[in-house]
Write a protein that holds these residues in place. Structure first.
Motif, PDB file in Angstrom:
ATOM      1  N   UNK A 199      16.407  24.974 -22.316  1.00  0.00           N
ATOM      2  CA  UNK A 199      15.314  25.541 -23.116  1.00  0.00           C
ATOM      3  C   UNK A 199      13.988  24.978 -22.593  1.00  0.00           C
ATOM      4  N   UNK A 200      12.966  25.807 -22.590  1.00  0.00           N
ATOM      5  CA  UNK A 200      11.661  25.379 -22.096  1.00  0.00           C
ATOM      6  C   UNK A 200      11.050  24.330 -23.020  1.00  0.00           C
ATOM      7  N   UNK A 201      10.043  23.616 -22.492  1.00  0.00           N
ATOM      8  CA  UNK A 201       9.384  22.571 -23.282  1.00  0.00           C
ATOM      9  C   UNK A 201       8.703  23.142 -24.516  1.00  0.00           C
ATOM     10  N   UNK A 202       8.294  24.390 -24.450  1.00  0.00           N
ATOM     11  CA  UNK A 202       7.648  25.017 -25.608  1.00  0.00           C
ATOM     12  C   UNK A 202       8.665  25.471 -26.656  1.00  0.00           C
ATOM     13  N   UNK A 203       9.946  25.388 -26.317  1.00  0.00           N
ATOM     14  CA  UNK A 203      11.058  25.865 -27.138  1.00  0.00           C
ATOM     15  C   UNK A 203      11.143  27.389 -27.176  1.00  0.00           C
ATOM     16  N   UNK A 204      10.278  28.050 -26.405  1.00  0.00           N
ATOM     17  CA  UNK A 204      10.285  29.507 -26.375  1.00  0.00           C
ATOM     18  C   UNK A 204      10.730  29.975 -24.994  1.00  0.00           C
TER      19      UNK A 204
END
Length: 269
Positions: A199-204
């Motif tokens: 998962x990306x650091x932005x959670x998106x």
């Protein structure tokens, strides 16, 4: 017994990728075979990123002589399915003693029309049968499992099989279990390219990242068990998606380390 090998896609940076820094001296097909000797592989698949059709007759002879002298089997791969190109690659496959010719329905990241793919493939299969070479079609994100399965059923030729790549299936939004379940009966060649999904650091959003064999989320023992349950022993070809590591020189070193780690893992199974 399964036969394991390495691919020119183990060294995408060393041979020169389509986008990104290019090494001052690209790896040649002969140097790839030398890497196979170094890492204890006796099978090499030379694919579209190291096009054999660009070699001279003398270079092809050198490649064949080296492979014979070192006991290395060669599998030939390409990306263009136009008739004249396939017949030329079929000739090269025969010259190098390749039992298969791995092809793509469309180059990675491109679309294709299934009807056109089917017509082009069906037209040349009698030539493959005469040569005793099997065409293996690698799945890309151009089509989904149901479409590939339909193609295999409609053509129904003993010299036409699938080259299964479960990492590529993710590009068509299909999971490994689903894709393998749908396609395993048609398998004539297998690309093992281990990956992990983060998962990306932005959670998106998520990213699919390459890993050395055995260090990602694809289970090679699980895959081999499924193959054995179907009575299949296709050649298993290692591929890698190494990231760029600041400089092209560091990245080429990373590729070689990943091949070493991956071959060590494969031999431990």
């Amino acid at each position: 017994m399964f036969k394991f090998g390495i691919s020119s896609w183990c060294y995408p940076w060393s041979v020169g990728v389509a986008k990104g820094p290019i090494p001052e001296k690209k790896m040649t097909a002969l140097e790839l075979l030398q890497k196979a000797v170094e890492h204890g592989a006796d099978l090499v698949q030379i694919a579209d990123n190291l096009p054999l059709e660009n070699l001279t007759e003398q270079q092809l002879e050198e490649l064949r002589d080296f492979s014979v002298s070192r006991g290395i089997s060669i599998e030939v791969g390409t990306k263009d399915i136009q008739r004249d190109h396939l017949l030329r690659m079929l000739e090269i496959a025969g010259f190098l003693g390749s039992p298969i010719l791995r092809v793509l329905p469309a180059f990675f990241g491109s679309n294709a029309v299934m009807k056109e793919v089917e017509e082009l493939i069906a037209a040349v299969l009698p030539d493959f049968e005469r040569r005793g070479v099997t065409m293996v079609l690698e799945n890309t994100e151009a089509f989904q499992a149901e479409e590939y399965a339909g193609l295999m059923e409609r053509i129904g030729h003993p010299r036409f099989r699938m080259c299964i790549d479960l990492a590529n299936a993710l590009g068509a939004m299909e999971g490994p279990e689903y894709f393998l379940g749908k396609m395993i009966r048609y398998c004539g060649n297998f690309h093992f390219k281990d990956v992990t999904i983060r998962r990306s650091e932005t959670l998106m959003g998520f990213s699919v990242e390459g890993r050395p064999a055995g260090q990602g989320d694809l289970s090679l023992p699980w895959i081999l068990d499924h193959m054995k349950s179907e009575g299949l022993t296709p050649s298993i070809i290692l591929e890698l998606w190494p990231p760029f590591d600041r400089t092209i020189e560091r990245t080429m070193d990373l590729e070689d380390r990943w091949v070493k780690e991956s071959m060590s893992y494969v031999k431990s199974l």
